[in-house]
Design a protein around this motif. Structure first.
Motif, PDB file in Angstrom:
ATOM      1  N   SER A   1       0.997  -1.129   0.061  1.00 53.13           N
ATOM      2  CA  SER A   1      -0.089   0.124  -0.064  1.00 53.13           C
ATOM      3  C   SER A   1       0.764   1.254   0.058  1.00 53.13           C
ATOM      4  O   SER A   1       1.932   1.253   0.561  1.00 53.13           O
ATOM      5  CB  SER A   1      -0.686   0.055   1.354  1.00 53.13           C
ATOM      6  OG  SER A   1      -0.134  -0.039   2.552  1.00 53.13           O
TER       7      SER A   1
ATOM      8  N   THR B   1      -0.456  -4.662 -10.838  1.00 57.03           N
ATOM      9  CA  THR B   1      -2.003  -3.983 -10.822  1.00 57.03           C
ATOM     10  C   THR B   1      -1.978  -2.937  -9.758  1.00 57.03           C
ATOM     11  O   THR B   1      -1.387  -2.921  -8.794  1.00 57.03           O
ATOM     12  CB  THR B   1      -2.900  -5.097 -10.412  1.00 57.03           C
ATOM     13  OG1 THR B   1      -2.724  -6.134 -11.412  1.00 57.03           O
ATOM     14  CG2 THR B   1      -4.239  -4.587 -10.582  1.00 57.03           C
TER      15      THR B   1
ATOM     16  N   ARG C   1      -4.294  -0.543  -7.428  1.00 52.87           N
ATOM     17  CA  ARG C   1      -5.681  -0.320  -7.371  1.00 52.87           C
ATOM     18  C   ARG C   1      -5.896   0.817  -6.403  1.00 52.87           C
ATOM     19  O   ARG C   1      -5.070   1.074  -5.600  1.00 52.87           O
ATOM     20  CB  ARG C   1      -6.305  -1.807  -6.656  1.00 52.87           C
ATOM     21  CG  ARG C   1      -6.440  -3.015  -7.644  1.00 52.87           C
ATOM     22  CD  ARG C   1      -6.689  -4.252  -6.767  1.00 52.87           C
ATOM     23  NE  ARG C   1      -6.404  -5.492  -7.528  1.00 52.87           N
ATOM     24  CZ  ARG C   1      -7.658  -5.810  -8.246  1.00 52.87           C
ATOM     25  NH1 ARG C   1      -8.902  -5.230  -8.336  1.00 52.87           N
ATOM     26  NH2 ARG C   1      -7.382  -7.243  -8.850  1.00 52.87           N
ATOM     27  N   ASP C   2      -7.330   1.175  -6.195  1.00 51.73           N
ATOM     28  CA  ASP C   2      -7.699   1.932  -5.111  1.00 51.73           C
ATOM     29  C   ASP C   2      -7.687   1.159  -3.670  1.00 51.73           C
ATOM     30  O   ASP C   2      -8.361   0.138  -3.875  1.00 51.73           O
ATOM     31  CB  ASP C   2      -9.003   2.565  -5.487  1.00 51.73           C
ATOM     32  CG  ASP C   2      -9.531   3.532  -4.358  1.00 51.73           C
ATOM     33  OD1 ASP C   2      -9.023   4.810  -4.108  1.00 51.73           O
ATOM     34  OD2 ASP C   2     -10.400   2.984  -3.364  1.00 51.73           O
ATOM     35  N   ARG C   3      -7.112   1.630  -2.793  1.00 55.53           N
ATOM     36  CA  ARG C   3      -6.727   0.574  -1.677  1.00 55.53           C
ATOM     37  C   ARG C   3      -8.338   0.347  -1.023  1.00 55.53           C
ATOM     38  O   ARG C   3      -8.565  -0.574  -0.551  1.00 55.53           O
ATOM     39  CB  ARG C   3      -5.948   0.986  -0.432  1.00 55.53           C
ATOM     40  CG  ARG C   3      -5.737   0.090   0.492  1.00 55.53           C
ATOM     41  CD  ARG C   3      -4.413   0.630   1.266  1.00 55.53           C
ATOM     42  NE  ARG C   3      -4.490   1.661   2.021  1.00 55.53           N
ATOM     43  CZ  ARG C   3      -4.940   1.673   3.376  1.00 55.53           C
ATOM     44  NH1 ARG C   3      -5.060   0.520   3.815  1.00 55.53           N
ATOM     45  NH2 ARG C   3      -4.934   2.648   3.947  1.00 55.53           N
ATOM     46  N   GLU C   4      -9.316   1.346  -0.882  1.00 54.57           N
ATOM     47  CA  GLU C   4     -10.627   1.225  -0.303  1.00 54.57           C
ATOM     48  C   GLU C   4     -11.554   0.376  -1.311  1.00 54.57           C
ATOM     49  O   GLU C   4     -12.213  -0.505  -0.962  1.00 54.57           O
ATOM     50  CB  GLU C   4     -10.974   2.534   0.033  1.00 54.57           C
ATOM     51  CG  GLU C   4     -10.204   3.171   1.164  1.00 54.57           C
ATOM     52  CD  GLU C   4     -10.312   2.502   2.434  1.00 54.57           C
ATOM     53  OE1 GLU C   4     -11.425   1.634   2.766  1.00 54.57           O
ATOM     54  OE2 GLU C   4      -9.065   2.361   3.379  1.00 54.57           O
ATOM     55  N   SER C   5     -11.740   0.993  -2.558  1.00 53.91           N
ATOM     56  CA  SER C   5     -12.848   0.251  -3.232  1.00 53.91           C
ATOM     57  C   SER C   5     -12.291  -0.959  -4.009  1.00 53.91           C
ATOM     58  O   SER C   5     -13.063  -1.766  -4.509  1.00 53.91           O
ATOM     59  CB  SER C   5     -13.319   1.330  -4.272  1.00 53.91           C
ATOM     60  OG  SER C   5     -12.263   1.491  -5.020  1.00 53.91           O
ATOM     61  N   GLY C   6     -10.957  -1.059  -4.442  1.00 49.89           N
ATOM     62  CA  GLY C   6     -10.427  -2.129  -5.352  1.00 49.89           C
ATOM     63  C   GLY C   6     -10.542  -1.805  -6.775  1.00 49.89           C
ATOM     64  O   GLY C   6     -10.013  -2.603  -7.521  1.00 49.89           O
ATOM     65  N   ARG C   7     -10.974  -0.586  -7.203  1.00 47.28           N
ATOM     66  CA  ARG C   7     -10.728  -0.091  -8.499  1.00 47.28           C
ATOM     67  C   ARG C   7      -9.591  -0.243  -9.006  1.00 47.28           C
ATOM     68  O   ARG C   7      -8.616   0.557  -8.507  1.00 47.28           O
ATOM     69  CB  ARG C   7     -11.715   1.259  -8.715  1.00 47.28           C
ATOM     70  CG  ARG C   7     -11.695   1.513 -10.100  1.00 47.28           C
ATOM     71  CD  ARG C   7     -12.808   2.756 -10.114  1.00 47.28           C
ATOM     72  NE  ARG C   7     -12.114   3.950  -9.304  1.00 47.28           N
ATOM     73  CZ  ARG C   7     -11.494   4.872  -9.995  1.00 47.28           C
ATOM     74  NH1 ARG C   7     -11.377   4.722 -11.413  1.00 47.28           N
ATOM     75  NH2 ARG C   7     -11.146   5.961  -9.565  1.00 47.28           N
TER      76      ARG C   7
ATOM     77  N   TYR D   1      -3.195   3.932  -2.658  1.00 45.34           N
ATOM     78  CA  TYR D   1      -3.068   2.658  -3.661  1.00 45.34           C
ATOM     79  C   TYR D   1      -2.832   1.732  -2.994  1.00 45.34           C
ATOM     80  O   TYR D   1      -1.836   1.515  -2.150  1.00 45.34           O
ATOM     81  CB  TYR D   1      -2.384   3.008  -4.792  1.00 45.34           C
ATOM     82  CG  TYR D   1      -2.689   4.389  -5.659  1.00 45.34           C
ATOM     83  CD1 TYR D   1      -3.656   4.127  -6.389  1.00 45.34           C
ATOM     84  CD2 TYR D   1      -1.873   5.336  -5.924  1.00 45.34           C
ATOM     85  CE1 TYR D   1      -4.479   5.148  -7.346  1.00 45.34           C
ATOM     86  CE2 TYR D   1      -2.517   6.687  -6.593  1.00 45.34           C
ATOM     87  CZ  TYR D   1      -3.533   6.341  -7.281  1.00 45.34           C
ATOM     88  OH  TYR D   1      -3.949   7.312  -8.076  1.00 45.34           O
TER      89      TYR D   1
ATOM     90  N   GLU E   1      -0.252  -4.510  -6.347  1.00 46.96           N
ATOM     91  CA  GLU E   1      -0.101  -5.992  -6.526  1.00 46.96           C
ATOM     92  C   GLU E   1       1.027  -6.249  -7.597  1.00 46.96           C
ATOM     93  O   GLU E   1       0.914  -5.773  -8.679  1.00 46.96           O
ATOM     94  CB  GLU E   1      -1.431  -6.637  -6.773  1.00 46.96           C
ATOM     95  CG  GLU E   1      -2.458  -6.212  -5.678  1.00 46.96           C
ATOM     96  CD  GLU E   1      -3.747  -6.988  -6.030  1.00 46.96           C
ATOM     97  OE1 GLU E   1      -4.714  -6.881  -5.155  1.00 46.96           O
ATOM     98  OE2 GLU E   1      -3.880  -7.296  -7.187  1.00 46.96           O
TER      99      GLU E   1
END
Length: 214
Positions: free
Chosen positions: A108, A159, A161-167, A194, A197
């Motif tokens: 993160s 990858t 991603r947005d850490r909260e939503s996973g988008r 973010y 991954e």
């Protein structure tokens, strides 16, 4: 009569010889035959007596005599070059072997001052196979040839991603759905919290992450 004339001629010859000898006098001692070329005022100066300097010449330093030693090469002085500082901060720099026992990592990161740049270099597992090849050219014989290429089981993905939503904001990789280019870069220009991954298999991957500020 003949004897008288003979005696007279002998006496006359002796008189002429004596007369000619008297005319050929030697010059006085110390004089030479060049004495008539110079006047007494132009004779050699007396040692120890200096004459006034007329002032036409200026005293100077003699020209230096060059030495015989070979001159070495000279280097021109170049201005000092100030290295340009890297505007980014390295937040990750690792080489990881991905396989069946280690297929995924996640980190993160709160990006407050973009960008976030993720570069990766993949060394896939290589396999060699033999294949029978034929040719239509008469000068090339048909037969078994060896081919080396990346394994179908070798792949890697990054990858973000947005850490909260996973988008998913950004994603790229090697193998599977992605190209066979082993060196790529992922660029994230937006602020955000973010989740990064890293996943793969049968591949050794060097990953370098840099950000605008920490």
């Amino acid at each position: 009569m003949t004897r008288v004339y003979r005696s007279f001629f002998i006496v006359a010859a002796m008189v002429l010889l004596l007369a000619s000898a008297g005319c050929a006098e030697l010059p006085p001692e110390g004089e030479s035959g060049w004495s008539g070329l110079f006047s007494p005022s132009e004779s050699q100066e007396t040692p120890g007596v200096s004459t006034p300097d007329p002032g036409y010449l200026t005293p100077a330093t003699p020209y230096p005599t060059p030495t015989k030693s070979a001159a070495g090469p000279t280097l021109s002085s170049l201005p000092a070059v100030t290295p340009t500082p890297d505007p980014y901060v390295t937040i990750y720099n690792q080489t990881t072997q991905f396989n069946l026992t280690h297929t995924r990592e996640a980190y993160s990161f709160n990006l407050t001052k973009p960008p976030l740049i993720i570069e990766f270099q993949v060394e896939p597992k290589m396999i060699t196979r033999e294949k029978y090849a034929t040719s239509d050219h008469t000068n090339i014989k048909s037969g078994m040839v060896k081919q080396t290429f990346p394994s179908e089981t070798s792949w890697f993905t990054v990858t973000v991603r947005d850490r909260e939503s996973g988008r998913i904001f950004r994603e790229d990789g090697f193998g599977k759905l992605y190209s066979a280019d082993t060196h790529k870069r992922v660029f994230v220009g937006e602020r955000g919290d973010y989740l990064i991954e890293l996943a793969g298999n049968d591949a050794k991957v060097h990953v370098l992450m840099r950000a605008g500020a920490v």
